[in-house]
Design a protein around this motif. Structure first.
Motif, short mmCIF file in Angstrom:
data_model
loop_
_atom_site.label_atom_id
_atom_site.label_comp_id
_atom_site.label_asym_id
_atom_site.label_seq_id
_atom_site.Cartn_x
_atom_site.Cartn_y
_atom_site.Cartn_z
N LYS A 99 106.35 89.34 64.17
CA LYS A 99 107.25 88.90 65.24
C LYS A 99 106.47 88.48 66.49
O LYS A 99 107.06 88.30 67.56
N ASN A 100 105.17 88.34 66.34
CA ASN A 100 104.33 87.91 67.45
C ASN A 100 103.32 86.90 66.92
O ASN A 100 102.12 87.16 66.85
N PHE A 101 103.85 85.74 66.54
CA PHE A 101 103.03 84.77 65.83
C PHE A 101 101.87 84.25 66.68
O PHE A 101 100.84 83.82 66.16
N ARG A 102 102.01 84.34 68.00
CA ARG A 102 100.95 83.84 68.88
C ARG A 102 99.64 84.60 68.69
O ARG A 102 98.56 84.08 68.98
N ILE A 103 99.73 85.84 68.17
CA ILE A 103 98.52 86.63 67.98
C ILE A 103 97.60 85.98 66.96
O ILE A 103 96.37 86.11 67.03
N TYR A 104 98.18 85.24 66.02
CA TYR A 104 97.35 84.58 65.02
C TYR A 104 96.46 83.51 65.64
O TYR A 104 95.29 83.38 65.29
N GLN A 105 97.01 82.78 66.57
CA GLN A 105 96.19 81.79 67.26
C GLN A 105 95.13 82.46 68.11
O GLN A 105 94.00 81.96 68.22
N LYS A 106 95.47 83.60 68.69
CA LYS A 106 94.49 84.35 69.47
C LYS A 106 93.33 84.81 68.58
O LYS A 106 92.16 84.78 68.99
N LEU A 107 93.66 85.24 67.37
CA LEU A 107 92.62 85.65 66.43
C LEU A 107 91.74 84.48 66.04
O LEU A 107 90.51 84.60 65.94
N LYS A 108 92.36 83.32 65.83
CA LYS A 108 91.57 82.13 65.51
C LYS A 108 90.66 81.77 66.67
O LYS A 108 89.49 81.42 66.47
N ASN A 109 91.20 81.87 67.89
CA ASN A 109 90.39 81.56 69.07
C ASN A 109 89.23 82.52 69.23
O ASN A 109 88.20 82.18 69.82
N ALA A 110 89.40 83.74 68.68
CA ALA A 110 88.33 84.75 68.75
C ALA A 110 87.29 84.56 67.65
O ALA A 110 86.34 85.35 67.56
N LYS A 126 107.20 85.09 53.93
CA LYS A 126 107.63 84.15 54.98
C LYS A 126 106.47 83.83 55.93
O LYS A 126 106.26 82.68 56.32
N THR A 127 105.71 84.86 56.31
CA THR A 127 104.59 84.66 57.24
C THR A 127 103.49 83.83 56.59
O THR A 127 102.89 82.96 57.25
N SER A 128 103.23 84.06 55.32
CA SER A 128 102.20 83.27 54.63
C SER A 128 102.59 81.80 54.59
O SER A 128 101.74 80.92 54.77
N GLU A 129 103.85 81.53 54.35
CA GLU A 129 104.31 80.13 54.33
C GLU A 129 104.15 79.49 55.70
O GLU A 129 103.75 78.33 55.82
N LYS A 130 104.45 80.25 56.74
CA LYS A 130 104.34 79.71 58.09
C LYS A 130 102.88 79.42 58.45
O LYS A 130 102.55 78.36 58.99
N LEU A 131 102.01 80.37 58.15
CA LEU A 131 100.58 80.16 58.42
C LEU A 131 100.04 78.98 57.61
O LEU A 131 99.21 78.20 58.10
N LEU A 132 100.53 78.84 56.40
CA LEU A 132 100.11 77.73 55.55
C LEU A 132 100.59 76.40 56.14
O LEU A 132 99.81 75.43 56.21
N ASN A 133 101.83 76.37 56.57
CA ASN A 133 102.37 75.15 57.16
C ASN A 133 101.67 74.76 58.46
O ASN A 133 101.60 73.58 58.82
N GLU A 134 101.13 75.77 59.16
CA GLU A 134 100.41 75.52 60.41
C GLU A 134 98.91 75.24 60.18
O GLU A 134 98.14 75.13 61.13
N ASN A 135 98.53 75.17 58.90
CA ASN A 135 97.13 74.89 58.52
C ASN A 135 96.15 75.89 59.14
O ASN A 135 95.05 75.53 59.58
N MET A 136 96.53 77.16 59.13
CA MET A 136 95.69 78.18 59.76
C MET A 136 94.77 78.90 58.78
O MET A 136 93.88 79.64 59.20
N TYR A 137 94.98 78.67 57.49
CA TYR A 137 94.11 79.32 56.49
C TYR A 137 92.84 78.52 56.27
O TYR A 137 92.83 77.29 56.34
#
Length: 247
Positions: free
Chosen positions: A164-175, A196-207
Motif C-alpha cells: 500500500k506504499n508503492f512509492r517505496i519501490y522507486q525509493k529502493l530503485k533510487n538506492a 497484484k503487486t508483481s503485475e504492477k511492478l512488471l507493468n512499470e518495468n521495474m524488474y
C-alpha cells in the motif's frame, strides 16, 4: 488473438536457451529447500526437463536459523556436482551464491569486511522480512554500496508491508537496488496481494531479473502455470536479461 496469447506452452519452449536461474534452494540439507542429495538431483533433473540447465543456487543465510557460511555452501555445491558426475549428468551448470537476510548478522558481515557470495560482478542477492523491513534498511543498502556491492532484491513483490506504499519501490530503485521477480508471484501461489503487486511492478518495468525460487516439487508444478504465450511476451526481455549470468 487474446486466447492464442494465453495458451499454455511447454516450459522448455518458455525458457530461452542460456537462461540462468539465479534464485533457488537446491543444495541439500542446509535450508528450507532440498533436504537431501537425492532430492537435489531430482529437482535439478526436473528443471532441466523444463529447459533450465544453468543455475546459481542461493541457499539462505539467516542468523541462527540458517547459519550458513561460504565454506558450508561451497562444500554442499561440491557434493551436488560430484553426484551429477556420478550419474553421468553432463549438461548442467551449477554454481552457488547465497540469499542474504538483511539483518544484524548481515551488518556484522559487512562491518568485518567478510567476503560475500555473489551472483556475478559484485551482485548480491538480498531479502528482508516480508512483514517488517529492517529499520536501517537504507543504511544497509548504503553500506553495501560502500563495500562495492550492488544489491539484487529478491522478490520485492512479496514484501506485504509495501503493497500500500508503492512509492517505496522507486525509493529502493533510487538506492541502487535491482529487482528480481519470483515467477510464481504471477500466480496466486503467494496470495492475491503478491500477484497484484508483481503485475504492477512488471507493468512499470521495474524488474531486472527473474528467478524460480524453487524449494520443492510443488513449485515446479506451479511453473507450468506460468508457461503461456501471453506471459512469454511479457517476460521475454527479463528472461533474456538472466543470460548475463552465463560465463
Amino acid at each position: 488473438m487474446f486466447f492464442f496469447k494465453s495458451k499454455e506452452i511447454l516450459p522448455r519452449d518458455f525458457f530461452p536457451k542460456g537462461f540462468v536461474d539465479i534464485h533457488s534452494h537446491l543444495l541439500p540439507g542446509i535450508d528450507d529447500g532440498a533436504q537431501d542429495l537425492n532430492t537435489s538431483i531430482a529437482l535439478i533433473e526436473k528443471m532441466a526437463s523444463y529447459g533450465i540447465k544453468n543455475f546459481i543456487t542461493t541457499p539462505h543465510i539467516l542468523g541462527d536459523i540458517y547459519p550458513n557460511t561460504p565454506e558450508i555452501i561451497i562444500g554442499k555445491l561440491k557434493d551436488v556436482k560430484q553426484e551429477l558426475s556420478n550419474r553421468n549428468i553432463k549438461d548442467i551448470s551449477i554454481k552457488a551464491a547465497a540469499e542474504y537476510m538483511m539483518d544484524e548478522n548481515f551488518l556484522t558481515l559487512l562491518d568485518k569486511d567478510k567476503e560475500l557470495l555473489t551472483l556475478k560482478d559484485k551482485l548480491v542477492l538480498v531479502e528482508m522480512s516480508y512483514f517488517s523491513p529492517p529499520i536501517h534498511l537504507f543504511d544497509i543498502l548504503f553500506q553495501l554500496g560502500l563495500k562495492g556491492y550492488k544489491p539484487v532484491l529478491a522478490h520485492p513483490e512479496r514484501y506485504n508491508s509495501y503493497h500500500k506504499n508503492f512509492r517505496i519501490y522507486q525509493k529502493l530503485k533510487n538506492a541502487g537496488c535491482l529487482f528480481q521477480l519470483n515467477l510464481l508471484s504471477l500466480t496466486e501461489n503467494y496470495g492475491k496481494g503478491v500477484q497484484k503487486t508483481s503485475e504492477k511492478l512488471l507493468n512499470e518495468n521495474m524488474y531486472d531479473f527473474i528467478g524460480t525460487d524453487v524449494h520443492h516439487f510443488n513449485h515446479l508444478d506451479g511453473l507450468k502455470k506460468i508457461s503461456t504465450k501471453k506471459n512469454l511476451i511479457k517476460l521475454e526481455q527479463l528472461l533474456l536479461n538472466n543470460k548475463k549470468f552465463l560465463d
